[in-house]
Motif scaffolding. Structure first.
Motif, PDB file in Angstrom:
ATOM      1  N   ARG A 102     -14.690 -10.955  -9.395  1.00 59.01           N
ATOM      2  CA  ARG A 102     -13.300 -10.487  -9.282  1.00 59.01           C
ATOM      3  C   ARG A 102     -12.515 -11.364  -8.302  1.00 59.01           C
ATOM      4  O   ARG A 102     -11.368 -11.719  -8.554  1.00 59.01           O
ATOM      5  CB  ARG A 102     -13.277  -9.022  -8.835  1.00 59.01           C
ATOM      6  N   TYR A 156      -6.864  -7.192   5.440  1.00 59.73           N
ATOM      7  CA  TYR A 156      -7.964  -6.245   5.593  1.00 59.73           C
ATOM      8  C   TYR A 156      -9.203  -7.087   5.897  1.00 59.73           C
ATOM      9  O   TYR A 156      -9.312  -8.210   5.401  1.00 59.73           O
ATOM     10  CB  TYR A 156      -8.148  -5.478   4.272  1.00 59.73           C
ATOM     11  N   PRO A 157     -10.144  -6.539   6.663  1.00 60.83           N
ATOM     12  CA  PRO A 157     -11.375  -7.296   6.900  1.00 60.83           C
ATOM     13  C   PRO A 157     -12.234  -7.309   5.630  1.00 60.83           C
ATOM     14  O   PRO A 157     -13.155  -6.516   5.469  1.00 60.83           O
ATOM     15  CB  PRO A 157     -12.045  -6.544   8.055  1.00 60.83           C
ATOM     16  N   ASN A 216      -0.103   8.058  -3.157  1.00 63.92           N
ATOM     17  CA  ASN A 216      -1.440   7.823  -3.711  1.00 63.92           C
ATOM     18  C   ASN A 216      -1.987   9.014  -4.496  1.00 63.92           C
ATOM     19  O   ASN A 216      -3.010   8.912  -5.161  1.00 63.92           O
ATOM     20  CB  ASN A 216      -2.383   7.473  -2.554  1.00 63.92           C
ATOM     21  N   LYS A 227     -18.731  -8.172  -6.223  1.00 61.76           N
ATOM     22  CA  LYS A 227     -17.279  -8.392  -6.290  1.00 61.76           C
ATOM     23  C   LYS A 227     -16.891  -9.866  -6.417  1.00 61.76           C
ATOM     24  O   LYS A 227     -15.695 -10.179  -6.487  1.00 61.76           O
ATOM     25  CB  LYS A 227     -16.602  -7.806  -5.040  1.00 61.76           C
ATOM     26  N   ALA A 251      -4.128  -4.003   0.539  1.00 65.06           N
ATOM     27  CA  ALA A 251      -5.256  -3.578   1.367  1.00 65.06           C
ATOM     28  C   ALA A 251      -6.606  -3.768   0.698  1.00 65.06           C
ATOM     29  O   ALA A 251      -7.635  -3.583   1.341  1.00 65.06           O
ATOM     30  CB  ALA A 251      -5.098  -2.111   1.756  1.00 65.06           C
ATOM     31  N   ARG A 280      -2.434   2.942  -7.666  1.00 66.85           N
ATOM     32  CA  ARG A 280      -3.112   4.143  -7.197  1.00 66.85           C
ATOM     33  C   ARG A 280      -4.585   4.112  -7.596  1.00 66.85           C
ATOM     34  O   ARG A 280      -4.913   3.771  -8.739  1.00 66.85           O
ATOM     35  CB  ARG A 280      -2.469   5.388  -7.807  1.00 66.85           C
ATOM     36  N   GLY A 281      -5.444   4.456  -6.669  1.00 65.75           N
ATOM     37  CA  GLY A 281      -6.865   4.543  -6.981  1.00 65.75           C
ATOM     38  C   GLY A 281      -7.587   3.203  -7.029  1.00 65.75           C
ATOM     39  O   GLY A 281      -8.799   3.185  -7.237  1.00 65.75           O
ATOM     40  N   LYS A 306       2.657   1.002  -3.955  1.00 63.51           N
ATOM     41  CA  LYS A 306       1.699   0.729  -5.040  1.00 63.51           C
ATOM     42  C   LYS A 306       2.400   0.533  -6.379  1.00 63.51           C
ATOM     43  O   LYS A 306       1.813   0.794  -7.439  1.00 63.51           O
ATOM     44  CB  LYS A 306       0.665   1.858  -5.142  1.00 63.51           C
ATOM     45  N   GLU A 341      -5.986  -3.631  -5.345  1.00 68.74           N
ATOM     46  CA  GLU A 341      -4.523  -3.647  -5.266  1.00 68.74           C
ATOM     47  C   GLU A 341      -3.988  -5.052  -5.578  1.00 68.74           C
ATOM     48  O   GLU A 341      -2.975  -5.204  -6.272  1.00 68.74           O
ATOM     49  CB  GLU A 341      -4.050  -3.195  -3.876  1.00 68.74           C
ATOM     50  N   LEU A 382      -9.060   1.280  -5.018  1.00 67.85           N
ATOM     51  CA  LEU A 382      -9.567   1.234  -3.653  1.00 67.85           C
ATOM     52  C   LEU A 382     -10.573   0.115  -3.429  1.00 67.85           C
ATOM     53  O   LEU A 382     -10.762  -0.328  -2.303  1.00 67.85           O
ATOM     54  CB  LEU A 382     -10.261   2.559  -3.312  1.00 67.85           C
ATOM     55  N   THR A 383     -11.247  -0.297  -4.478  1.00 64.60           N
ATOM     56  CA  THR A 383     -12.382  -1.225  -4.264  1.00 64.60           C
ATOM     57  C   THR A 383     -11.958  -2.691  -4.289  1.00 64.60           C
ATOM     58  O   THR A 383     -11.057  -3.063  -4.998  1.00 64.60           O
ATOM     59  CB  THR A 383     -13.459  -1.036  -5.352  1.00 64.60           C
ATOM     60  N   CYS A 435       2.685   7.416   2.521  1.00 65.43           N
ATOM     61  CA  CYS A 435       1.714   6.525   1.850  1.00 65.43           C
ATOM     62  C   CYS A 435       0.607   7.304   1.136  1.00 65.43           C
ATOM     63  O   CYS A 435       0.363   7.066  -0.053  1.00 65.43           O
ATOM     64  CB  CYS A 435       1.136   5.519   2.831  1.00 65.43           C
ATOM     65  N   PRO A 436      -0.097   8.224   1.804  1.00 58.99           N
ATOM     66  CA  PRO A 436      -1.125   8.979   1.077  1.00 58.99           C
ATOM     67  C   PRO A 436      -0.540   9.940   0.041  1.00 58.99           C
ATOM     68  O   PRO A 436      -1.248  10.327  -0.893  1.00 58.99           O
ATOM     69  CB  PRO A 436      -1.881   9.727   2.181  1.00 58.99           C
ATOM     70  N   LYS A 495       0.829  -1.215   0.000  1.00 58.15           N
ATOM     71  CA  LYS A 495       0.000   0.000   0.000  1.00 58.15           C
ATOM     72  C   LYS A 495       0.857   1.257   0.000  1.00 58.15           C
ATOM     73  O   LYS A 495       0.402   2.312  -0.421  1.00 58.15           O
ATOM     74  CB  LYS A 495      -0.941   0.023   1.187  1.00 58.15           C
TER      75      LYS A 495
END
Lengths: 360, 360
Positions: free
Chosen positions: B97, B86-87, B334, B94, B66, B356-357, B47, B70, B359-360, B330-331, B44
């Motif tokens: 995928r 990650y939970p 991003n 999804k 995360a 980057r980006g 990236k 990613e 997120l989903t 990190c941010p 993360k």
């Protein structure tokens, strides 16, 4: 607010309600038209050629941007009149880009230094650019004092630059809840002083430009003849708290899913600082609110986790989909590649965030 | 720090010094190898498939990510062993995928709820996934209490999920300057309690995984057999202030240009919150420091403006190029589309921020 949430989208998602957006665009266009000044909305908020086109269709004189890169994106999309309202410094590495841009659109740029003026003059594009001198109206970020604007404008003229006016951003209107009226008055007063200073040096101030969503309507009088609000297209929690708008006019939100309820008293959303940004004015607690959870606050952010503190009696299961009204929508938009556009709770379009990442 | 700045690049730019990066990669790989545990770096931070490849070439067991998005990026780049720490909640939208990903890499995922377990089980991929139960070791963000991990693992097994271990993130090691040692001890203790709880339910804890840069070496003992640090590749001001590293090991910075000196006592950089992010731990003032200006602090951010407060006797002209050491890298990463990779002050490569980006 409280347009219906869409079903079945992958989260976190940047969602904009089309009807609320259009109502916001119509309202600002109407109010600025009534004030008798030009509207040149700041596109840094939406970075979207689709939203920009909706603004131009409602009579905007052109668009405002913050960088050469943003200007290129909107020029590519057909916008013919762009203002880089920023103290633009063009080093040799960027001269070709400036030249290509100035050859195809009506381009105006800001400056507040002799160094920047010198670079613009050396670019060979002096005749193709319009220059506005930036004025500090009280934010104390950039911009010269209004009384010396005439002197800088005069020096620019000596370098063959075409100075057409002055501009300011009354960003101190974001300082606290009581700040917008004073900042609007400051913008107007500073611009009038600066415009008079230009006149005294024999330079006619054709454009006298103020700009921010909290001050846009209040400063639109006197010598001011252009307004550059940006955030009004979507609004956000900060605008609601400033009293600029109300929650039912918030057109954009981050839609997120509850991914953890393991720690008592809170739930975790899949929207953290990489979806909501960490922007927070000093006078505002928390990182957003969640209308679907009784306006519960987002109390802490990790990069991919948003912690929501649950009010008494409120609960949510893992898998629940909610929206977050972010503090400041502009940096939030900048984190996403596209908008999911909804109408009556159904996704009807997907718009790219076309100018995202065009910082240079 | 204080690798030489490159000349002639367009700013703001995300610049990484190749030699410092490689030294950081080598150092962490060596320390974790000496501790006798597996290194599974969190991607993360960077990236970047290029940086990920450098980590795998130095013996990393796989990469940590995360989000599903990613993981897809690193799978596309050929990484064959990925852990979504990650939970993870996989709604119907999804599932396809997840299926495509689990069919082509060794995939492990985190969870801390029955709801998430139910969705994984319903995906039809239970046999292709490895599951690690997330434990709260003191950050109180996500993860179950260590003593109930066995119960959740047992319920997962009833749903045909393959639980292979437990993981935690001692994020409270970022709480203040004195926090890392205690957080490392908490990680180890919580994971040992949780691993024992799994054993009591007849589930062998094959992977016992801790992770953060401040705690990575200190927690690598006892039952812990995997570490997941992320930020160490680049480091940042926060890591320096925590005592995890020193300024000369900071491999990434935002290179920026002074664009305004109009307000006394400060200069304005063309790097604002859209280049530096607004991330700031509560115990740390300011938004970064500028080594080229006597470590002057970035005291305020607008979206495209960074205000640097000048120490007495320090000045800079419009056009001066400097670097900002950001609070939290990190941010920042991003926010950019690519890295400019430098070696001895010369740009030698350009790496995309590939994930980057996602997120989903």
């Amino acid at each position: 607010m409280l347009w219906p949430l869409p079903h079945g989208i992958e989260t976190p998602a940047l969602v904009v309600d089309r009807e609320t957006l259009v109502a916001n665009l119509d309202a600002m266009a109407g109010r600025i038209r009534e004030a008798g000044v030009a509207l040149r909305p700041h596109a840094k908020t939406h970075k979207s050629v689709e939203v920009g086109a909706l603004q131009l269709a409602r009579g905007a004189a052109g668009l405002t941007v913050a960088s050469l890169g943003e200007a290129e994106v909107f020029a590519d999309a057909g916008c013919g009149d762009l203002f880089i309202a920023y103290p633009l410094y063009v080093p040799p590495a960027k001269v070709d880009r400036l030249r290509r841009l100035a050859e195809r659109v009506r381009l105006s740029v800001g400056l507040d230094s002799l160094e920047a003026a010198g670079r613009l003059s050396a670019s060979g594009m002096a005749g193709r650019l319009e220059v506005l001198v930036e004025i500090d109206s009280g934010q104390h970020r950039s911009g010269v004092r209004p009384e010396v604007a005439g002197e800088l404008a005069s020096r620019c003229r000596e370098m063959a630059l075409r100075v057409v006016g002055v501009f300011t951003h009354g960003g101190h209107g974001y300082h606290d809840r009581s700040a917008p009226p004073g900042a609007a008055a400051d913008e107007r007063a500073a611009l009038e002083t600066a415009a008079a200073a230009l006149s005294r040096h024999g330079i006619e101030p054709v454009r006298v430009s103020a700009g921010s969503t909290p001050t846009a309507v209040a400063s639109a009088s006197g010598a001011v003849n252009e307004e550059r609000p940006g955030t009004y297209v979507f609004n956000d929690r900060q605008q609601v708290e400033l009293g600029t708008t109300t929650l039912d006019h918030v057109a954009a939100a981050v839609v997120a899913t509850v991914v953890s309820t393991a720690v008592d008293g809170q739930v975790v959303l899949d929207a953290g600082s990489k979806a909501l940004s960490s922007d927070r004015p000093a006078w505002l607690s928390h990182h957003g609110i969640v209308p679907e959870l009784a306006d519960a606050p987002v109390t802490a952010l990790s990069e991919c986790h948003g912690l929501v503190s649950l009010p008494p009696g409120v609960s949510a299961r893992v898998g629940t989909v909610v929206r977050v009204v972010p503090n400041h929508v502009c940096p939030v938009v900048n984190l996403f590649d596209h908008y999911d556009v909804v109408s009556n709770g159904v996704v009807v379009d997907r718009w790219p965030v076309s100018a995202r990442g065009h910082l240079t």
